[in-house]
Design an enzyme around this catalytic site. Structure first.
Site, PDB file in Angstrom:
ATOM      1  N   HIS A 168       1.082  -1.329   0.197  1.00  0.00           N
ATOM      2  CA  HIS A 168      -0.126   0.040   0.108  1.00  0.00           C
ATOM      3  C   HIS A 168       0.903   1.346   0.176  1.00  0.00           C
ATOM      4  CE1 HIS A 168       0.823   0.404   4.154  1.00  0.00           C
ATOM      5  NE2 HIS A 168       0.780  -0.892   4.340  1.00  0.00           N
ATOM      6  N   ASP A 169       0.499   2.365  -0.722  1.00  0.00           N
ATOM      7  CA  ASP A 169       0.941   3.463  -0.764  1.00  0.00           C
ATOM      8  C   ASP A 169       2.397   3.837  -1.423  1.00  0.00           C
ATOM      9  OD1 ASP A 169      -1.420   4.900   0.999  1.00  0.00           O
ATOM     10  OD2 ASP A 169      -0.639   3.406   2.475  1.00  0.00           O
ATOM     11  N   GLY A 185       5.092  -0.956   2.770  1.00  0.00           N
ATOM     12  CA  GLY A 185       4.317   0.315   2.574  1.00  0.00           C
ATOM     13  C   GLY A 185       4.932   1.273   2.424  1.00  0.00           C
TER      14      GLY A 185
END
Length: 272
Positions: free
Chosen positions: A127-128, A145
């Site tokens: 994520h991200d 992340g």
């Protein structure tokens, strides 16, 4: 309601949910799944058993091999379930078993991947993450992340990157390396814990950087990492001397930028 271009070919054993947008010449093979908030731009190809889900936009000409799962929910205990996004540029290849997650609410809400990237089998983008262009992630590479990977980075098989770490353009990460700290542009990092082992001279040469410029970068590297002061102090001290060298300035700007992580160096520990 689905929006499927007339020239698209969707196998009768595939599932394309209502709401999905499927562009011209897209191929969706048997047993694939395309979620209701997915956009597949022109010339995308999903081979059998590929999954694209979430609020995900896939750029033109990307290819997905069997058992790749792209656009899945973030693997984060802090995610509150709100809808977040994944955006992928053009002509990326996702080989077997690759996984890519959408962003988290408290991390900016988006994962972004550039164009012309190659993700080999079982590699993972969490994520991200923000990825540039022309990146190669070899088999079993793991990005935690919030990782930033700049253009033309190569990550060797089985390497792992700590959350919030930055990897500068055209760096080379050796296989099975543990990347715990930021890696400067053009740097080479190897080992666990990962240490800088010099510059990616081969990659610089292949990119057309002249020998004289490579020698400048080597000289600056020694001044930064072998000088008496801290890494950041050494880098700031030589800035005026290399104002005309774009690669050196890229390194100095990278070092000067704010970051959540320390800088990788040739030494255990960090001079800061």
């Amino acid at each position: 309601m689905k929006m499927i271009a007339a020239s698209a070919r969707v196998h009768p054993l595939a599932v394309v949910e209502d709401g999905a947008v499927v562009g011209e010449n897209v191929v969706v093979g048997p047993f694939c799944y395309v979620g209701p908030k997915v956009v597949l731009n022109d010339d995308v190809e999903l081979l059998q058993h590929a999954v694209v889900t979430g609020r995900t936009v896939i750029g033109r000409g990307c290819r997905f091999f069997p058992n790749s799962v792209v656009g899945g929910d973030p693997q984060s205990l802090h995610h509150d379930g709100a809808e977040t996004t994944l955006t992928v540029g053009e002509k990326c290849t996702f080989r077997e078993g690759v996984t890519v997650n959408t962003g988290t609410t408290d991390g900016g809400g988006k994962t972004v991947i550039g164009s012309n990237n190659l993700f080999l089998a079982n590699s993972h983008v969490a994520h991200d993450c923000i990825l540039g262009d022309h990146i190669v992630m070899s088999n079993n590479v793991m990005l935690a992340g919030h990782v930033i990977v700049e253009d033309r980075v190569i990550l060797g098989g089985g390497s792992a990157v700590h959350q919030f770490t930055r990897i500068g353009r055209q760096a080379f990460i050796g296989g099975l390396s543990a990347v715990s700290y930021d890696v400067i542009p053009y740097g080479m990092l190897n080992g666990n814990p990962g240490l800088l082992s010099g510059l990616n001279v081969v990659g610089m040469s292949r990119a057309g950087i002249e020998k004289a410029t490579i020698h400048e970068v080597r000289r600056a590297y020694k001044q930064i990492f072998e000088g008496e002061g801290s890494i950041r102090a050494n880098a700031a001290a030589i800035r005026d001397d290399y104002a005309g060298s774009e690669p050196v300035m890229q390194i100095l700007d990278f070092i000067a930028a704010e970051s959540d992580r320390a800088l990788s160096s040739p030494h255990r520990g960090s001079k800061g």
